[in-house]
Design a protein around this motif. Structure first.
Motif, PDB file in Angstrom:
ATOM      1  N   ILE A   7       0.841  -1.205   0.000  1.00 41.15           N
ATOM      2  CA  ILE A   7       0.000   0.000   0.000  1.00 41.15           C
ATOM      3  C   ILE A   7       0.874   1.252   0.000  1.00 41.15           C
ATOM      4  O   ILE A   7       0.601   2.226  -0.716  1.00 41.15           O
ATOM      5  CB  ILE A   7      -0.944  -0.004   1.224  1.00 41.15           C
ATOM      6  CG1 ILE A   7      -1.945  -1.156   1.118  1.00 41.15           C
ATOM      7  CG2 ILE A   7      -1.681   1.331   1.330  1.00 41.15           C
ATOM      8  CD1 ILE A   7      -2.822  -1.317   2.343  1.00 41.15           C
ATOM      9  N   THR A   8       1.948   1.213   0.790  1.00 40.82           N
ATOM     10  CA  THR A   8       2.870   2.359   0.841  1.00 40.82           C
ATOM     11  C   THR A   8       3.520   2.591  -0.520  1.00 40.82           C
ATOM     12  O   THR A   8       3.641   3.743  -0.976  1.00 40.82           O
ATOM     13  CB  THR A   8       3.960   2.117   1.898  1.00 40.82           C
ATOM     14  OG1 THR A   8       3.334   1.921   3.177  1.00 40.82           O
ATOM     15  CG2 THR A   8       4.911   3.292   1.978  1.00 40.82           C
ATOM     16  N   ALA A   9       3.956   1.526  -1.181  1.00 38.75           N
ATOM     17  CA  ALA A   9       4.582   1.662  -2.506  1.00 38.75           C
ATOM     18  C   ALA A   9       3.608   2.273  -3.509  1.00 38.75           C
ATOM     19  O   ALA A   9       3.984   3.150  -4.310  1.00 38.75           O
ATOM     20  CB  ALA A   9       5.068   0.295  -2.986  1.00 38.75           C
ATOM     21  N   ALA A  10       2.344   1.835  -3.472  1.00 39.41           N
ATOM     22  CA  ALA A  10       1.345   2.389  -4.390  1.00 39.41           C
ATOM     23  C   ALA A  10       1.118   3.871  -4.117  1.00 39.41           C
ATOM     24  O   ALA A  10       0.993   4.686  -5.048  1.00 39.41           O
ATOM     25  CB  ALA A  10       0.035   1.608  -4.246  1.00 39.41           C
ATOM     26  N   PHE A  11       1.076   4.235  -2.838  1.00 41.28           N
ATOM     27  CA  PHE A  11       0.880   5.638  -2.473  1.00 41.28           C
ATOM     28  C   PHE A  11       2.074   6.492  -2.920  1.00 41.28           C
ATOM     29  O   PHE A  11       1.913   7.629  -3.383  1.00 41.28           O
ATOM     30  CB  PHE A  11       0.676   5.743  -0.961  1.00 41.28           C
ATOM     31  CG  PHE A  11       0.253   7.094  -0.497  1.00 41.28           C
ATOM     32  CD1 PHE A  11      -0.942   7.667  -0.926  1.00 41.28           C
ATOM     33  CD2 PHE A  11       1.045   7.822   0.388  1.00 41.28           C
ATOM     34  CE1 PHE A  11      -1.325   8.927  -0.487  1.00 41.28           C
ATOM     35  CE2 PHE A  11       0.672   9.081   0.817  1.00 41.28           C
ATOM     36  CZ  PHE A  11      -0.523   9.642   0.384  1.00 41.28           C
ATOM     37  N   CYS A  12       3.289   5.949  -2.787  1.00 39.85           N
ATOM     38  CA  CYS A  12       4.495   6.663  -3.233  1.00 39.85           C
ATOM     39  C   CYS A  12       4.471   6.888  -4.745  1.00 39.85           C
ATOM     40  O   CYS A  12       4.881   7.961  -5.231  1.00 39.85           O
ATOM     41  CB  CYS A  12       5.748   5.879  -2.854  1.00 39.85           C
ATOM     42  SG  CYS A  12       6.090   5.862  -1.079  1.00 39.85           S
ATOM     43  N   CYS A  13       4.016   5.890  -5.483  1.00 45.29           N
ATOM     44  CA  CYS A  13       3.905   6.035  -6.937  1.00 45.29           C
ATOM     45  C   CYS A  13       2.927   7.146  -7.299  1.00 45.29           C
ATOM     46  O   CYS A  13       3.152   7.924  -8.252  1.00 45.29           O
ATOM     47  CB  CYS A  13       3.470   4.713  -7.571  1.00 45.29           C
ATOM     48  SG  CYS A  13       4.726   3.424  -7.499  1.00 45.29           S
ATOM     49  N   PHE A  14       1.838   7.231  -6.528  1.00 42.97           N
ATOM     50  CA  PHE A  14       0.858   8.297  -6.781  1.00 42.97           C
ATOM     51  C   PHE A  14       1.476   9.672  -6.527  1.00 42.97           C
ATOM     52  O   PHE A  14       1.304  10.604  -7.327  1.00 42.97           O
ATOM     53  CB  PHE A  14      -0.353   8.088  -5.868  1.00 42.97           C
ATOM     54  CG  PHE A  14      -1.320   9.233  -5.868  1.00 42.97           C
ATOM     55  CD1 PHE A  14      -2.202   9.427  -6.927  1.00 42.97           C
ATOM     56  CD2 PHE A  14      -1.346  10.152  -4.813  1.00 42.97           C
ATOM     57  CE1 PHE A  14      -3.092  10.492  -6.923  1.00 42.97           C
ATOM     58  CE2 PHE A  14      -2.214  11.215  -4.813  1.00 42.97           C
ATOM     59  CZ  PHE A  14      -3.097  11.393  -5.883  1.00 42.97           C
ATOM     60  N   ILE A  15       2.228   9.814  -5.412  1.00 46.52           N
ATOM     61  CA  ILE A  15       2.869  11.105  -5.106  1.00 46.52           C
ATOM     62  C   ILE A  15       3.891  11.464  -6.185  1.00 46.52           C
ATOM     63  O   ILE A  15       3.957  12.622  -6.636  1.00 46.52           O
ATOM     64  CB  ILE A  15       3.547  11.037  -3.722  1.00 46.52           C
ATOM     65  CG1 ILE A  15       2.485  10.904  -2.617  1.00 46.52           C
ATOM     66  CG2 ILE A  15       4.403  12.280  -3.483  1.00 46.52           C
ATOM     67  CD1 ILE A  15       3.070  10.745  -1.228  1.00 46.52           C
ATOM     68  N   ALA A  16       4.693  10.487  -6.618  1.00 49.85           N
ATOM     69  CA  ALA A  16       5.703  10.743  -7.649  1.00 49.85           C
ATOM     70  C   ALA A  16       5.054  11.190  -8.954  1.00 49.85           C
ATOM     71  O   ALA A  16       5.524  12.131  -9.617  1.00 49.85           O
ATOM     72  CB  ALA A  16       6.541   9.487  -7.873  1.00 49.85           C
TER      73      ALA A  16
END
Length: 337
Positions: A7-16
């Motif tokens: 979930i954290t990785a997906a959220f980081c991709c969204f921020i990037a």
């Protein structure tokens, strides 16, 4: 923990992606910085919460420990993630120190807000699961208490009926009364020494039923005949204790006793359409001819309540005329194969 990481990785991709679209650098560099910062924050905080929370079900440290863990995760994640990102793009280490104050502040704010937001989300998720487990535990305890209450109501009911029959027998046939008392003593010793489990094998239920019918045979003599038919593949099927005895007791009291010549009771188990089906049939006077008596529906109502408590809508009981005359009670409920 792995799910939190995904979930954290997906959220980081969204921020990037959001930062790249807004013109704050290439998508590749933003992805490296965002994933590096976010995943380090996740590893520090998630590992720390497991170590600090011990065996607590919510798995989150209380008080200052929780806030300190978030601060540590943000700091380590920000410094470590920027170091990895700088190495990836070929910039000098900790290049962020040379950024303008405004850009520096926005980077820190994004890291802080994203980390706190994810921590709150994971904490809420853990608390929700904890509450769900507590609700399920409370429901299970309530079900167990209800089943035990129903069982404690059934045992005195059977005992009082047996003692009433024994009192009558003492005046007309003392030797048979003594034999019946001996049977009752053995039956009660076996019942009271048994476990108070919420379920036992169907074979144990049939054995207890056989003891009860032998007890009744002492009083009724040749007027009572019975057959217990239990296939070998169903012997281990779990059922609530004392599920069948009220039905047999009802057949004797309201079916066979009013009939001068008595009759036969057949208890048969089988698997039908994925359900365990148990029939208790008798050759007594039948539903319409059975004389009404005080408490005549007690046992049947208790059986219905126990089926509903354990199996819900899948547990059913039906009464119908028996093909051989008399009454047939049929129980059906799911059971493991």
């Amino acid at each position: 923990m792995l799910r939190h990481g995904l979930i954290t990785a997906a959220f980081c991709c969204f921020i990037a992606s959001a930062l790249a679209i807004s013109g704050n650098g290439s998508w590749e560099s933003q992805m490296v910085y965002s994933l590096s910062i976010g995943m380090i924050c996740w590893l520090v905080i998630d590992t720390g919460r497991l170590l600090l929370s011990g065996h607590k079900e919510v798995l989150w440290p209380h008080g200052l420990w929780g806030y300190g863990l978030i601060a540590l995760g943000v700091t380590v994640g920000f410094l470590g993630g920027n170091a990895i990102g700088d190495a990836w793009v070929g910039a000098p280490q900790f290049e962020f120190r040379n950024l303008a104050a405004r850009k520096m502040t926005s980077t820190i704010v994004i890291t802080l807000v994203a980390t706190i937001g994810m921590c709150f989300f994971f904490f809420s998720l853990g608390k929700s699961k904890h509450m769900q487990r507590q609700i399920e535990l409370a429901q299970r305890n309530a079900t167990e208490a209800r089943l035990k209450l129903l069982e404690t109501q059934l045992e005195p009911h059977m005992l009082f009926n047996t003692l009433a029959n024994l009192r009558v027998l003492i005046t007309v046939d003392p030797p048979r009364a003594v034999a019946m008392l001996d049977r009752l003593n053995s039956y009660l010793r076996m019942t009271l020494s048994g476990s108070r489990a919420l379920a036992h094998p169907l074979s144990a239920e049939f054995e207890r039923l056989g003891d009860y019918l032998e007890l009744m045979s002492v009083r009724m003599g040749e007027r009572l005949r019975y057959t217990l038919d239990l296939p070998d593949d169903l012997r281990g099927a779990p059922v609530p204790p004392l599920l069948l005895q009220p039905l047999v007791e009802n057949s004797i009291r309201h079916g066979l006793e009013p009939k001068v010549e008595g009759g036969e009771i057949v208890v048969r188990a089988r698997r039908q359409a994925g359900l365990l089906e148990i029939e208790v049939s008798d050759t007594g006077v039948g539903l319409d001819a059975a004389p009404p008596s005080e408490g005549s529906g007690f046992g049947l109502e208790q059986v219905r309540e126990r089926l509903a408590t354990v199996y819900g809508a899948q547990g059913r009981m039906s009464l119908s005329p028996s093909p051989a005359g008399g009454t047939c009670a049929t129980l059906s409920f799911p059971t493991p194969v």
